[in-house]
Design a protein around this motif. Structure first.
Motif, mmCIF file in Angstrom:
data_model
loop_
_atom_site.group_PDB
_atom_site.id
_atom_site.type_symbol
_atom_site.label_atom_id
_atom_site.label_comp_id
_atom_site.label_asym_id
_atom_site.label_seq_id
_atom_site.Cartn_x
_atom_site.Cartn_y
_atom_site.Cartn_z
ATOM 1 N N LYS A 70 -8.823 1.218 -4.654
ATOM 2 C CA LYS A 70 -10.175 -0.168 -3.558
ATOM 3 C C LYS A 70 -10.946 0.974 -2.695
ATOM 4 O O LYS A 70 -10.173 1.096 -2.234
ATOM 5 C CB LYS A 70 -9.198 -1.370 -3.481
ATOM 6 N N ARG A 71 -11.791 0.111 -2.579
ATOM 7 C CA ARG A 71 -12.636 0.152 -1.420
ATOM 8 C C ARG A 71 -12.504 -1.126 -0.780
ATOM 9 O O ARG A 71 -12.379 -2.265 -1.348
ATOM 10 C CB ARG A 71 -14.384 0.030 -2.033
ATOM 11 N N LEU A 72 -12.289 -0.560 0.596
ATOM 12 C CA LEU A 72 -11.517 -1.960 1.548
ATOM 13 C C LEU A 72 -12.455 -2.789 1.331
ATOM 14 O O LEU A 72 -12.166 -3.598 1.270
ATOM 15 C CB LEU A 72 -11.480 -1.287 2.229
ATOM 16 N N ALA A 73 -13.819 -3.055 2.344
ATOM 17 C CA ALA A 73 -15.037 -3.412 2.202
ATOM 18 C C ALA A 73 -15.167 -4.787 0.578
ATOM 19 O O ALA A 73 -15.519 -5.617 0.867
ATOM 20 C CB ALA A 73 -16.429 -2.528 2.838
ATOM 21 N N THR A 80 1.014 -1.413 -0.091
ATOM 22 C CA THR A 80 0.413 0.004 -0.159
ATOM 23 C C THR A 80 1.158 1.240 0.267
ATOM 24 O O THR A 80 2.039 1.416 0.570
ATOM 25 C CB THR A 80 -1.084 -0.232 1.615
ATOM 26 N N LEU A 81 0.294 1.703 -0.613
ATOM 27 C CA LEU A 81 0.748 3.922 -0.857
ATOM 28 C C LEU A 81 -0.024 4.524 -0.047
ATOM 29 O O LEU A 81 -1.159 4.565 0.483
ATOM 30 C CB LEU A 81 0.678 4.315 -1.956
ATOM 31 N N ASP A 82 0.418 6.032 0.597
ATOM 32 C CA ASP A 82 0.281 6.716 1.284
ATOM 33 C C ASP A 82 -1.911 6.987 0.529
ATOM 34 O O ASP A 82 -1.455 7.213 -0.388
ATOM 35 C CB ASP A 82 0.789 7.633 1.763
ATOM 36 N N TRP A 83 -2.573 6.858 1.107
ATOM 37 C CA TRP A 83 -3.635 7.471 0.649
ATOM 38 C C TRP A 83 -4.416 7.767 1.624
ATOM 39 O O TRP A 83 -5.353 7.066 2.729
ATOM 40 C CB TRP A 83 -4.645 6.118 0.029
ATOM 41 N N GLU A 110 -10.944 2.970 1.728
ATOM 42 C CA GLU A 110 -10.260 2.862 0.609
ATOM 43 C C GLU A 110 -8.639 2.909 1.167
ATOM 44 O O GLU A 110 -8.489 2.783 1.726
ATOM 45 C CB GLU A 110 -10.577 4.021 -0.589
ATOM 46 N N VAL A 111 -8.152 2.027 0.143
ATOM 47 C CA VAL A 111 -6.979 1.740 -0.495
ATOM 48 C C VAL A 111 -6.046 2.000 -0.839
ATOM 49 O O VAL A 111 -6.754 1.776 -2.245
ATOM 50 C CB VAL A 111 -6.150 -0.047 0.453
ATOM 51 N N LEU A 112 -4.715 2.307 -1.793
ATOM 52 C CA LEU A 112 -4.184 2.296 -2.610
ATOM 53 C C LEU A 112 -3.079 1.416 -2.994
ATOM 54 O O LEU A 112 -2.218 1.882 -1.867
ATOM 55 C CB LEU A 112 -3.907 3.989 -2.839
ATOM 56 N N GLU A 113 -3.126 1.046 -3.017
ATOM 57 C CA GLU A 113 -2.381 -0.881 -4.277
ATOM 58 C C GLU A 113 -2.012 -0.548 -5.085
ATOM 59 O O GLU A 113 -1.573 -0.219 -6.260
ATOM 60 C CB GLU A 113 -3.260 -1.692 -3.933
#
Length: 123
Positions: A65-68, A38-41, A46-49
């Motif tokens: 991406k949406r985490l859920a 992951t990168l800083d987001w 949400e997460v930035l992969e």
């Protein structure tokens, strides 16, 4: 002499076994281009992969991406030469730039990727 060669061979075999075990456990994935991280987001939920796919880290994919649900909201991709983007799930990617050079600034690559994805998402 034969004993020294046997001892060296045994040490080499042990070192190789340690590498194989470490890679089997997934510890070698990031260095080999097969893993993602992951990168800083700052988007809530949400997460930035980021995943490298080769070309000395000039081939990569970054996805918000949406985490859920793990649904991809936006994606940037460099194929070692050109950059491509897509916004939304089930959407074809479109050319983003004729070059990936905007993302290759030393030390600023994660920030440049994040800013481009924020712009794509209108944030």
């Amino acid at each position: 002499m034969a004993t020294a060669l046997a001892a060296r061979s045994f040490r080499g075999a042990r070192a190789l076994a340690a590498v194989v075990i470490a890679c089997g456990a997934g510890w070698c994935a990031a260095g080999g281009g097969a893993g993602s991280y992951t990168l800083d987001w700052h988007g809530a939920g949400e997460v930035l992969e980021y995943r490298s796919c080769g070309c000395a880290d000039s081939c990569w994919v970054a996805s918000v991406k949406r985490l859920a649900t793990r649904q991809t909201l936006a994606q940037l991709r460099c194929d070692c030469e050109k950059a491509y983007a897509r916004v939304g799930a089930n959407v074809s990617e479109t050319p983003y730039a004729d070059s990936c050079s905007a993302f290759e600034r030393p030390g600023d690559k994660p920030q440049a990727i994040r800013q481009a994805l924020e712009a794509l998402l209108g944030r």
